[in-house]
Design an enzyme around this catalytic site. Structure first.
Site, PDB file in Angstrom:
ATOM      1  N   LYS A  41     -12.846  92.253  70.799  1.00 11.84           N
ATOM      2  CA  LYS A  41     -13.914  93.380  71.328  1.00 11.84           C
ATOM      3  C   LYS A  41     -13.451  95.112  70.362  1.00 11.84           C
ATOM      4  O   LYS A  41     -12.639  94.503  69.650  1.00 11.84           O
ATOM      5  CB  LYS A  41     -13.404  93.332  72.709  1.00 11.84           C
ATOM      6  CG  LYS A  41     -11.490  93.805  72.426  1.00 11.84           C
ATOM      7  CD  LYS A  41     -12.040  94.965  72.505  1.00 11.84           C
ATOM      8  CE  LYS A  41      -9.947  95.328  72.755  1.00 11.84           C
ATOM      9  NZ  LYS A  41      -9.201  96.692  71.950  1.00 11.84           N
TER      10      LYS A  41
ATOM     11  N   VAL B  12      -5.474  88.693  63.212  1.00  6.65           N
ATOM     12  CA  VAL B  12      -4.607  88.417  64.585  1.00  6.65           C
ATOM     13  C   VAL B  12      -4.195  90.240  64.319  1.00  6.65           C
ATOM     14  O   VAL B  12      -3.966  90.517  63.275  1.00  6.65           O
ATOM     15  CB  VAL B  12      -3.986  87.430  64.037  1.00  6.65           C
ATOM     16  CG1 VAL B  12      -2.155  87.603  64.398  1.00  6.65           C
ATOM     17  CG2 VAL B  12      -4.563  85.944  63.982  1.00  6.65           C
TER      18      VAL B  12
ATOM     19  N   ASP C  62      -6.368  92.544  78.381  1.00  9.98           N
ATOM     20  CA  ASP C  62      -7.707  92.224  77.535  1.00  9.98           C
ATOM     21  C   ASP C  62      -8.610  91.373  77.740  1.00  9.98           C
ATOM     22  O   ASP C  62      -9.472  90.719  77.273  1.00  9.98           O
ATOM     23  CB  ASP C  62      -7.465  92.797  76.000  1.00  9.98           C
ATOM     24  CG  ASP C  62      -7.514  94.047  75.767  1.00  9.98           C
ATOM     25  OD1 ASP C  62      -7.739  94.526  76.846  1.00  9.98           O
ATOM     26  OD2 ASP C  62      -6.669  94.036  74.594  1.00  9.98           O
TER      27      ASP C  62
END
Ligand code: C5P
Length: 323
Positions: A10, A111, A157
């Site tokens: 996102k 990451v 999230d």
């Protein structure tokens, strides 16, 4: 039998951060958009003897792909926790299961990059665990609402990565409402070396605010919402905003160079993605995005510059033999 699921990265097109709440989270007003960058998670049922202990339904976790070395492969991994959360929610004691789950994550999302990579893994794992436990172990099948509640417990999230698309997020980011978006939109993601800790960036924001160094929180996302409906990337470029950006830049001053380089390359707008350190650049179309990505890669200001389109979908099961 191997089950596979995907989930997407996102970017926050608007990230307004309100005051710190008593529960340690900040009240947000954000607009999320899912990107074509994705991770694929696989679940292979395996023999009980492989289990590391009676308290978990997962026997092992293997991670490959983008920065795989940085990802924990034990029960602290969000995807591992997601499988156990589904087992608990359907009333299964892991020690009663006839088989356990081996997990494999192919990371296509940076990451600790501010792009919900760990959350996407967890969203995919929630779908996999629901499928596995109901189809193979006869457990009751959780409905979408129950799955979203588990998602919110795993992380702020995770509910968005489960749903995908373009959404307004309130609360911690877990209360979602769809937003009309006339895309596609084209982004360049400049990946930085190392990651940034989300709590550290939020704490830095509180510190800068307490010292009176920042403007008021941007708790009005209407400019972004209107620009998304217009389909005009120039309008969206003027509207995108991230309250966390000054805090991320204060912890990682080197990102100023990346943002500067994107602007010099002709990107319509650049922003730190979420809590960073990935920087996201909005471009006018695919060819423009490829040219900006090439410039950023040549300038050596990013570990990698990736092109992505948006919006993408939410977490989804894949055919077992899909690539
Ligand atoms: O929900 P998640 O585990 O992703 O949050 C990680 C950390 O980021 C929280 O512990 C908190 O420090 C910070 N955070 C916050 N306000 C939010 C979301 C996250 O302060 N709305």
């Amino acid at each position: 039998m191997t089950l596979r699921a995907e989930a997407h990265a996102k970017v926050n097109l608007h990230l307004g951060v309100g005051p710190l709440r008593e529960d340690g989270f900040h009240e947000l007003l954000t607009v999320f958009q899912s990107l074509s960058l994705r991770s694929v998670v696989e679940l292979h049922p395996s023999a009980r003897e492989d289990s590391p202990g009676p308290d978990t339904a997962v026997s092992s976790l293997e991670v490959t792909g983008l920065s795989a070395r940085m990802v924990p492969t034990d029960s602290s991994n969000l995807a591992w926790r997601a499988v156990d959360a589904v087992a608990r929610a359907v009333g299964i004691e892991p020690s009663d299961l006839p088989e356990v789950a081996r997990l494999r994550i192919q990371k296509g999302i940076p990451v600790a990059g501010g792009m919900a990579g760990g959350s996407a893994d967890a969203a995919a794992a929630l779908l996999l665990a629901r499928e596995w436990l109901s189809e193979s172990c006869g457990a009751p099948r959780l409905d979408g609402h129950a799955l979203e509640e588990l998602a919110a417990e795993l992380g702020s999230d995770v509910p968005f990565t489960l749903r995908g698309g373009t959404m307004l997020g309130r609360g911690r980011g877990e209360k979602l409402t769809p937003v009309l978006s006339r895309g596609p939109w084209w982004w360049v993601l400049a990946l930085a070396d190392g990651g940034l800790s989300t709590p550290v960036v939020f704490r830095k924001l509180d510190e800068l605010r307490a010292a009176g160094k920042l403007p008021e929180p941007a708790l009005d996302s209407s400019a972004v919402v209107q620009a998304l409906a217009s389909g005009d990337p120039r309008r969206l470029a003027e509207a995108i905003h991230n309250d966390l950006e000054p805090a991320a830049l204060s912890v990682r001053p080197d990102l100023r160079r990346t943002l500067h380089c994107g602007a010099e390359s002709g990107a319509l707008a650049g922003i730190v993605s979420g809590s960073g350190p990935t920087c996201a650049f909005l471009c006018s179309d695919e060819a423009h995005a490829r040219a900006v990505a090439a410039d950023i890669a040549d300038a050596g200001v990013a570990r990698l510059a990736l092109v992505a389109s948006a919006p993408s979908g939410g977490a989804a099961l894949l055919p077992a033999d899909a690539d």
